[in-house]
Design an enzyme around this catalytic site. Structure first.
Site, PDB file in Angstrom:
ATOM      1  N   SER A 248      44.004  42.858  78.874  1.00 30.82           N
ATOM      2  CA  SER A 248      43.789  43.451  80.206  1.00 30.82           C
ATOM      3  C   SER A 248      41.972  42.947  80.346  1.00 30.82           C
ATOM      4  O   SER A 248      41.346  42.783  79.447  1.00 30.82           O
ATOM      5  CB  SER A 248      43.883  44.870  80.468  1.00 30.82           C
ATOM      6  OG  SER A 248      43.087  45.655  79.858  1.00 30.82           O
ATOM      7  N   LYS A 249      41.724  43.207  81.777  1.00 27.86           N
ATOM      8  CA  LYS A 249      40.346  42.978  82.063  1.00 27.86           C
ATOM      9  C   LYS A 249      39.389  43.994  81.121  1.00 27.86           C
ATOM     10  O   LYS A 249      38.411  43.598  80.646  1.00 27.86           O
ATOM     11  CB  LYS A 249      40.137  43.206  83.585  1.00 27.86           C
ATOM     12  CG  LYS A 249      39.019  43.375  84.108  1.00 27.86           C
ATOM     13  CD  LYS A 249      38.296  42.114  84.620  1.00 27.86           C
ATOM     14  CE  LYS A 249      36.802  42.233  85.463  1.00 27.86           C
ATOM     15  NZ  LYS A 249      35.874  42.928  84.521  1.00 27.86           N
ATOM     16  N   ARG A 250      40.259  45.062  81.069  1.00 29.35           N
ATOM     17  CA  ARG A 250      39.482  46.300  80.463  1.00 29.35           C
ATOM     18  C   ARG A 250      39.322  45.964  79.035  1.00 29.35           C
ATOM     19  O   ARG A 250      37.889  46.149  78.500  1.00 29.35           O
ATOM     20  CB  ARG A 250      40.244  47.720  80.666  1.00 29.35           C
ATOM     21  CG  ARG A 250      39.035  48.656  80.836  1.00 29.35           C
ATOM     22  CD  ARG A 250      39.777  50.138  81.128  1.00 29.35           C
ATOM     23  NE  ARG A 250      40.406  50.640  79.913  1.00 29.35           N
ATOM     24  CZ  ARG A 250      41.017  51.742  80.003  1.00 29.35           C
ATOM     25  NH1 ARG A 250      41.561  52.278  81.049  1.00 29.35           N
ATOM     26  NH2 ARG A 250      41.458  52.206  78.848  1.00 29.35           N
ATOM     27  N   ASP A 253      36.505  43.280  78.689  1.00 29.98           N
ATOM     28  CA  ASP A 253      35.194  43.816  78.934  1.00 29.98           C
ATOM     29  C   ASP A 253      34.697  44.873  77.712  1.00 29.98           C
ATOM     30  O   ASP A 253      33.685  44.472  77.370  1.00 29.98           O
ATOM     31  CB  ASP A 253      35.256  44.786  80.153  1.00 29.98           C
ATOM     32  CG  ASP A 253      35.297  44.284  81.599  1.00 29.98           C
ATOM     33  OD1 ASP A 253      35.137  43.115  81.501  1.00 29.98           O
ATOM     34  OD2 ASP A 253      35.430  44.943  82.414  1.00 29.98           O
TER      35      ASP A 253
END
Ligand code: GLU
Length: 482
Positions: A248-250, A253
């Site tokens: 995921s983007k999380r 990051d």
């Protein structure tokens, strides 16, 4: 067989690399057969459409060189086509009007203890054109606010083939009479997707694994319409680097790497992180495709040639940023110096100030081996452009300050030697044996002084390019500081 494959994203957000990989596999399968790659924007859900998402999808594909032959085709502009097909289904009782209000549906859900399914068992109890009289139905249609549901037959085994997973069968009891036309008059994903794939003469549907559960419904719709269904490939998920769950983007990051091909709002894409489009395409191709050879570096053209649909993996592919950087490195080092210079605005203007085109290219060729991203171009060039801003204190401690001073002072006192690498080397060796300083430490001292740390290309090459005068300046500068 000449394939027609489509990438059919919903513009509900920026294009994630999972989507990019789906687009790439579509592109490869289409191009391998000499066929067409089509971009279809599935934007029938206006509430979930995000402004700018369609542009992001197109910008990403363009940057990657995944040029589409047709499109973008927007589903929101094709309503009459879907209406026509829905009417056909209704006429043949393969779909029906449903008038249930949200409250009625909620009550039915509660009454069933939470696992309510709108299907052949429950539909007789509900308010729809199969359970109500013709008159009542007409009346309710006039009032509006209805949906249309597809009819899923009773106790039927639906057999489907997924090219990645093989033969699968589903029991119609597991399915629901899914809504195919919403109360706002827009078709849902399932209907529009099937109608368009047929209308656009799509031969292979290549999409993410999350759509596998929709396959029996789609397969039923093809049957209802009497259409031949395309081949289906459901691609394995791209997993986060820890291997547990979808990337995921999380997660990205947290791991400090991008998740989009090109930037989206404040988030950098791979492009902004210094990837070449060739490097990213190559890495994504290796995610989910079991390349059976040792070869790792492929251009898009080569991928079209070697990619085999039969080699798509069944299990999820773990995202590995280090590997992505490595693949990018392989591409960057294969680029011409000219291309590398063009990839860094800063490099091209700064080199231009100090060096001729020929020298600039020679310099870039010296650092090629050392690039993982295009940002490394500026980093690696700095030795040719300016004095080090700082010196690695670990290296200073390791060699010993006095030794460094002695080596540099020797060079400072013999400036003529600096212009002559052969003589410099010999004199330094003689100096080393006289003073009992290893040749390794002599070279490290010089490198520290010219580069600021122990990295960089061949030392004598650096001296030759920056010139004896600049080299002497750097020697003096550190002698004064140490
Ligand atoms: N619109 C769907 C998506 O966003 C497409 C699924 C498919 O390719 O059928 O992923």
């Amino acid at each position: 067989m000449i394939e027609r494959a489509r990438f059919a994203p919903s513009p509900t957000g920026p294009l994630h690399i999972g989507g990019v990989r789906t687009a790439l596999f579509n592109y490869l399968i289409a191009k391998k057969s000499g066929g067409d790659f089509i971009l279809r924007i599935e934007d029938t859900d206006s509430k979930r459409t995000i402004p700018g998402a369609e542009k992001h999808i197109i910008d990403s594909l363009k940057w990657l060189g995944l040029d589409f032959d047709e499109g973008p085709i927007n589903q929101s502009e094709r309503q009459p086509l879907y209406k026509k097909q829905i009417n056909f289904l209704i006429k043949n009782r393969l779909a029906y009007y449903a008038f249930d209000t949200p409250t009625e549906l909620e009550e039915a859900r509660k009454a069933s203890g939470g696992d309510f399914k709108y299907n052949f068992k429950s539909r007789v109890e509900m308010a729809n054109s199969l359970s109500l009289t013709e008159e009542e139905t007409k009346e309710r249609i006039k009032r509006g606010g209805f949906v249309v549901r597809m009819t899923v037959p009773e106790n039927t085994t639906i057999k489907v083939v997924d090219q990645v997973r093989g033969n699968l069968s589903f029991n119609s009891e597991e399915l629901e009479d899914k809504i195919i036309l919403k109360s706002d008059g827009m078709p849902t994903y399932h209907l529009a997707n099937v109608v368009d794939d047929h209308e656009m003469r799509i031969t292979s549907v290549i999409r993410g694994e999350e759509w596998l559960s929709s396959l029996p419904l789609h397969s039923l719709l093809y049957k209802h319409f009497g259409w031949e269904s395309p081949k289906f490939y459901h691609l394995p998920l791209i997993l986060k680097s820890s291997g547990a769950g979808k990337l995921s983007k999380r997660d990205a990051d947290e791991q400090g790497h991008p998740v989009f091909a090109v930037k989206w709002e404040e988030s950098k894409g791979f492009k902004e992180a210094g990837f070449s489009s060739e490097g990213l395409v190559n890495y994504l191709a290796l995610l989910g495709w079991s390349n059976s050879t040792e070869k790792e570096k492929y251009s898009l053209e080569e991928l079209i040639d070697v990619f085999r649909e039969t080699e798509i993996n069944k299990s999820g592919a773990r995202f590995d940023y280090k590997k992505a950087l490595w693949i990018n490195h392989l591409h960057l080092k294969g680029f011409t110096a000219k291309k590398l210079i063009s990839l860094s605005e800063q490099a091209s203007s700064q080199l231009n100030e100090k060096y001729s085109i020929q020298q600039s290219e020679e310099i870039v060729n010296l650092i090629k081996e050392r690039l993982n991203t295009t940002h490394d171009i500026d980093k690696e060039l700095s030795v040719f452009l300016r004095q080090p801003k700082e010196y690695d204190s670990n290296v200073i401690e390791k060699i010993n300050r006095e030794v460094i001073y002695d080596v540099l002072n020797f060079c400072k006192l013999n400036p003529a030697l600096i212009a002559n690498p052969g003589a410099l080397k010999e004199s330094l060796m003689a100096f080393g044996s006289k003073e009992n300083i290893s040749f390794g430490n002599i070279m490290k001292s010089l490198r520290l002084c010219l580069v600021g740390n122990l990295s960089g290309p061949d030392l004598f090459k650096i001296i030759q390019i920056i010139g004896p005068e600049e080299a002497l300046n750097r020697i003096k500068s550190l002698t004064n500081k140490i």
